[in-house]
Write a protein that holds these residues in place. Structure first.
Motif, PDB file in Angstrom:
ATOM      1  N   LYS A  36       0.691  -1.256  -0.155  1.00 22.51           N
ATOM      2  CA  LYS A  36       0.006  -0.120  -0.058  1.00 22.51           C
ATOM      3  C   LYS A  36       0.818   1.177  -0.235  1.00 22.51           C
ATOM      4  O   LYS A  36       1.657   1.521   0.968  1.00 22.51           O
ATOM      5  N   GLY A  37       0.898   1.989  -0.992  1.00 21.97           N
ATOM      6  CA  GLY A  37       1.559   3.207  -1.291  1.00 21.97           C
ATOM      7  C   GLY A  37       3.049   3.025  -1.460  1.00 21.97           C
ATOM      8  O   GLY A  37       3.700   3.983  -1.417  1.00 21.97           O
ATOM      9  N   ALA A  38       3.403   1.658  -1.570  1.00 22.35           N
ATOM     10  CA  ALA A  38       5.048   1.131  -1.532  1.00 22.35           C
ATOM     11  C   ALA A  38       5.637   2.193  -0.654  1.00 22.35           C
ATOM     12  O   ALA A  38       6.602   2.695  -0.938  1.00 22.35           O
ATOM     13  N   GLU A  39       4.996   2.202   0.558  1.00 24.22           N
ATOM     14  CA  GLU A  39       5.501   2.911   1.814  1.00 24.22           C
ATOM     15  C   GLU A  39       6.679   2.385   2.674  1.00 24.22           C
ATOM     16  O   GLU A  39       6.069   1.170   3.130  1.00 24.22           O
ATOM     17  N   LEU A  40       7.400   2.831   3.038  1.00 19.51           N
ATOM     18  CA  LEU A  40       8.361   2.368   3.935  1.00 19.51           C
ATOM     19  C   LEU A  40       7.859   2.174   5.282  1.00 19.51           C
ATOM     20  O   LEU A  40       6.899   3.203   5.839  1.00 19.51           O
ATOM     21  N   THR A  41       7.831   0.961   5.964  1.00 18.12           N
ATOM     22  CA  THR A  41       7.413   0.952   7.356  1.00 18.12           C
ATOM     23  C   THR A  41       8.497   0.711   8.326  1.00 18.12           C
ATOM     24  O   THR A  41       7.998   0.694   9.539  1.00 18.12           O
ATOM     25  N   SER A  42       9.614   0.391   8.057  1.00 17.86           N
ATOM     26  CA  SER A  42      10.771   0.118   8.920  1.00 17.86           C
ATOM     27  C   SER A  42      12.139   0.405   8.669  1.00 17.86           C
ATOM     28  O   SER A  42      12.384   0.256   7.239  1.00 17.86           O
ATOM     29  N   ILE A  43      13.093   1.256   9.298  1.00 18.58           N
ATOM     30  CA  ILE A  43      14.344   1.217   8.942  1.00 18.58           C
ATOM     31  C   ILE A  43      15.130   1.044  10.070  1.00 18.58           C
ATOM     32  O   ILE A  43      15.206   1.987  11.185  1.00 18.58           O
ATOM     33  N   VAL A  44      15.631  -0.386  10.320  1.00 16.10           N
ATOM     34  CA  VAL A  44      16.242  -0.709  11.542  1.00 16.10           C
ATOM     35  C   VAL A  44      17.926  -0.711  11.189  1.00 16.10           C
ATOM     36  O   VAL A  44      18.496  -1.066  10.352  1.00 16.10           O
ATOM     37  N   HIS A  45      18.721   0.128  12.093  1.00 10.84           N
ATOM     38  CA  HIS A  45      20.143   0.174  12.046  1.00 10.84           C
ATOM     39  C   HIS A  45      20.618  -1.009  12.696  1.00 10.84           C
ATOM     40  O   HIS A  45      20.447  -1.210  13.998  1.00 10.84           O
ATOM     41  N   LYS A  46      20.982  -2.005  12.247  1.00 15.11           N
ATOM     42  CA  LYS A  46      21.202  -3.340  12.624  1.00 15.11           C
ATOM     43  C   LYS A  46      22.471  -3.282  14.070  1.00 15.11           C
ATOM     44  O   LYS A  46      22.346  -4.160  14.924  1.00 15.11           O
ATOM     45  N   PRO A  47      23.606  -2.407  13.615  1.00 14.93           N
ATOM     46  CA  PRO A  47      24.547  -2.501  14.582  1.00 14.93           C
ATOM     47  C   PRO A  47      24.017  -2.297  15.938  1.00 14.93           C
ATOM     48  O   PRO A  47      24.317  -2.591  17.079  1.00 14.93           O
ATOM     49  N   THR A  48      23.113  -1.319  16.228  1.00 12.00           N
ATOM     50  CA  THR A  48      22.553  -0.983  17.218  1.00 12.00           C
ATOM     51  C   THR A  48      21.278  -1.182  17.712  1.00 12.00           C
ATOM     52  O   THR A  48      20.744  -1.043  18.683  1.00 12.00           O
ATOM     53  N   ASP A  49      20.373  -1.910  16.659  1.00 11.74           N
ATOM     54  CA  ASP A  49      19.116  -2.337  16.832  1.00 11.74           C
ATOM     55  C   ASP A  49      18.163  -1.139  17.037  1.00 11.74           C
ATOM     56  O   ASP A  49      17.129  -1.305  17.596  1.00 11.74           O
ATOM     57  N   GLU A  58      15.405   1.293  15.500  1.00 14.46           N
ATOM     58  CA  GLU A  58      14.310   1.784  14.562  1.00 14.46           C
ATOM     59  C   GLU A  58      14.194   3.003  14.444  1.00 14.46           C
ATOM     60  O   GLU A  58      13.876   3.618  15.429  1.00 14.46           O
ATOM     61  N   HIS A  59      14.371   3.392  13.121  1.00 15.31           N
ATOM     62  CA  HIS A  59      14.498   4.946  13.009  1.00 15.31           C
ATOM     63  C   HIS A  59      13.446   5.399  12.165  1.00 15.31           C
ATOM     64  O   HIS A  59      13.354   6.917  12.381  1.00 15.31           O
ATOM     65  N   LEU A  60      12.338   4.477  11.918  1.00 13.16           N
ATOM     66  CA  LEU A  60      11.287   5.201  11.210  1.00 13.16           C
ATOM     67  C   LEU A  60      10.019   5.234  12.509  1.00 13.16           C
ATOM     68  O   LEU A  60       9.813   4.245  13.266  1.00 13.16           O
ATOM     69  N   TRP A  61       9.220   6.258  12.124  1.00 14.93           N
ATOM     70  CA  TRP A  61       8.128   6.468  13.184  1.00 14.93           C
ATOM     71  C   TRP A  61       7.046   5.192  12.804  1.00 14.93           C
ATOM     72  O   TRP A  61       6.950   4.729  11.924  1.00 14.93           O
ATOM     73  N   GLN A  62       6.787   4.586  14.136  1.00 13.87           N
ATOM     74  CA  GLN A  62       5.818   3.270  13.803  1.00 13.87           C
ATOM     75  C   GLN A  62       4.281   3.755  13.513  1.00 13.87           C
ATOM     76  O   GLN A  62       3.409   2.764  14.126  1.00 13.87           O
ATOM     77  N   ALA A  63       3.871   4.948  13.214  1.00 14.32           N
ATOM     78  CA  ALA A  63       2.595   5.153  12.759  1.00 14.32           C
ATOM     79  C   ALA A  63       1.211   4.907  13.923  1.00 14.32           C
ATOM     80  O   ALA A  63       0.421   4.415  13.394  1.00 14.32           O
ATOM     81  N   ASP A  64       1.466   5.313  15.168  1.00 17.20           N
ATOM     82  CA  ASP A  64       0.750   5.294  16.110  1.00 17.20           C
ATOM     83  C   ASP A  64      -0.508   6.059  15.558  1.00 17.20           C
ATOM     84  O   ASP A  64      -0.612   7.132  15.338  1.00 17.20           O
ATOM     85  N   PRO A  65      -1.764   5.436  15.491  1.00 14.20           N
ATOM     86  CA  PRO A  65      -2.612   5.886  14.602  1.00 14.20           C
ATOM     87  C   PRO A  65      -3.448   7.122  15.259  1.00 14.20           C
ATOM     88  O   PRO A  65      -4.107   7.851  14.999  1.00 14.20           O
ATOM     89  N   SER A  66      -3.211   6.982  16.843  1.00 11.72           N
ATOM     90  CA  SER A  66      -3.770   8.018  17.757  1.00 11.72           C
ATOM     91  C   SER A  66      -3.003   9.318  17.365  1.00 11.72           C
ATOM     92  O   SER A  66      -3.592  10.500  18.125  1.00 11.72           O
ATOM     93  N   VAL A  67      -1.667   9.326  16.984  1.00 10.94           N
ATOM     94  CA  VAL A  67      -1.107  10.655  16.690  1.00 10.94           C
ATOM     95  C   VAL A  67      -0.977  10.879  15.179  1.00 10.94           C
ATOM     96  O   VAL A  67      -1.559  11.990  14.910  1.00 10.94           O
ATOM     97  N   TRP A  68      -0.302  10.033  14.460  1.00  8.09           N
ATOM     98  CA  TRP A  68      -0.431  10.263  13.009  1.00  8.09           C
ATOM     99  C   TRP A  68       0.080   8.730  12.330  1.00  8.09           C
ATOM    100  O   TRP A  68       0.977   8.146  12.755  1.00  8.09           O
ATOM    101  N   GLY A  69      -1.057   8.422  11.545  1.00  7.28           N
ATOM    102  CA  GLY A  69      -0.830   6.947  11.243  1.00  7.28           C
ATOM    103  C   GLY A  69      -0.198   6.693   9.951  1.00  7.28           C
ATOM    104  O   GLY A  69      -0.641   5.604   9.078  1.00  7.28           O
ATOM    105  N   TRP A  70       0.866   7.312   9.594  1.00 10.42           N
ATOM    106  CA  TRP A  70       1.654   7.121   8.620  1.00 10.42           C
ATOM    107  C   TRP A  70       3.169   6.837   9.013  1.00 10.42           C
ATOM    108  O   TRP A  70       3.565   7.341   9.913  1.00 10.42           O
ATOM    109  N   HIS A  71       3.774   6.103   8.084  1.00 10.90           N
ATOM    110  CA  HIS A  71       5.487   6.038   8.355  1.00 10.90           C
ATOM    111  C   HIS A  71       6.097   6.850   7.356  1.00 10.90           C
ATOM    112  O   HIS A  71       6.897   7.831   7.864  1.00 10.90           O
TER     113      HIS A  71
END
Length: 294
Positions: free
Chosen positions: A16-29, A31-44
């Protein structure tokens, strides 16, 4: 869901939307992308096409006809096909259809390409004109990055670093999301002759997005006062930049744009819209930006 992965990053993209949903930096684990809490802003990280921002009366004026169009366009709500996928590369495709022609009367293929190379994610927008006439359009990105990066930190520990020392001036938006013609200086801190910082605060976006139309800088970096871990967005082909968050929300959007919202007043034909892009019949438009994690 499509996942790309190397030694540095693990990235997920949904159809849907070809939308990024996660960007994890593996050496530090982290998660750099906002996880779309629908009560705040429901997009990544919605992809904006064929318009960026709002159009007057929620309409596009094309060849004397009006077409209904929602803010930021229909691509973010559309289901893309995955046409290629490997461990470090994927292509998503949205083709024109009876449904898209209700809003945008052109024949096209809109592709979004994702590619990992070390700690860098490249995102490329590609528009293939399959019509017999020029296509006029806008395109942009809207990724939301989680801030703070680590637990125990505060939002106010972070700042945005601009690669150039230059005055920052935002173009003001009305409550309806249209440009008013007014501008306002944005207070920054000049650390030295080559570094300018915009401090992140919970009230920085009380008056909506900061919209920069005249930046020399083509790279900005989210940094903390507490550590050296950083995330950069580089956008050489995008002349406009939006920076936004929901007031008091734990994220910040860094938004490279080729196009922008309408200004208050009378609607203009699409070819006269500010920052409009054009691709001729049988030709391909392409523009890329990068997200680097260090």
């Amino acid at each position: 869901m499509t996942t790309l992965e190397n030694d540095y990053l693990r990235v997920s993209i949904r159809p849907k939307g070809a939308e990024l949903t996660s960007i994890v930096h593996k050496p530090t684990d982290i998660e750099h992308l906002w996880q779309a809490d629908p009560s705040v802003w429901g997009w990544h990280a919605p992809n904006l096409f064929p318009v960026v921002g709002g159009c007057l009366n929620n309409q596009l004026l094309i060849d004397g006809k009006t077409y209904p169009i929602e803010r930021h366009g229909f691509a973010r709500q559309s289901l893309f096909d995955t046409t290629e996928s490997t461990t470090n590369h994927a292509i998503f495709s949205l083709r024109s259809s009876e449904e898209t022609r209700v809003h945008f009367p052109y024949t096209f293929e809109f592709q979004i390409l994702y590619e990992l190379d070390g700690p860098r994610l490249t995102i490329t927008y590609r528009l293939v004109n399959e019509d017999e006439q020029p296509i006029f359009f806008s395109v942009g990105a809207h990724p939301a990055f989680a801030v703070p990066f680590e637990s125990g930190e505060n939002y106010e520990d972070y700042f945005i670093e601009f690669e150039q020392v230059e005055p920052l001036e935002t173009h003001m938006l009305s409550s309806a999301g249209y440009f008013t013609g007014e501008t306002k200086p944005v207070p920054t801190v000049e650390v030295n002759t080559s570094e300018r910082r915009l401090a992140l605060t919970k009230h920085l976006f009380d008056d909506d997005a900061l919209v920069f139309k005249n930046l020399v800088a083509r790279r900005v970096t989210i940094r903390s006062d507490k550590h050296n871990h950083a995330l950069s967005v580089e956008y050489p082909a995008f002349p406009y930049l939006g920076v936004w968050a929901k007031p008091s929300a734990p994220f910040v959007c860094i938004e490279p744009w080729l196009g922008c919202a309408d200004s208050e007043g009378e609607p203009k034909p699409i070819q006269q819209k500010e920052a409009i892009q054009q691709v001729e019949p049988g030709r391909v438009f392409e523009a890329a930006f990068w997200i680097d994690v260090s």
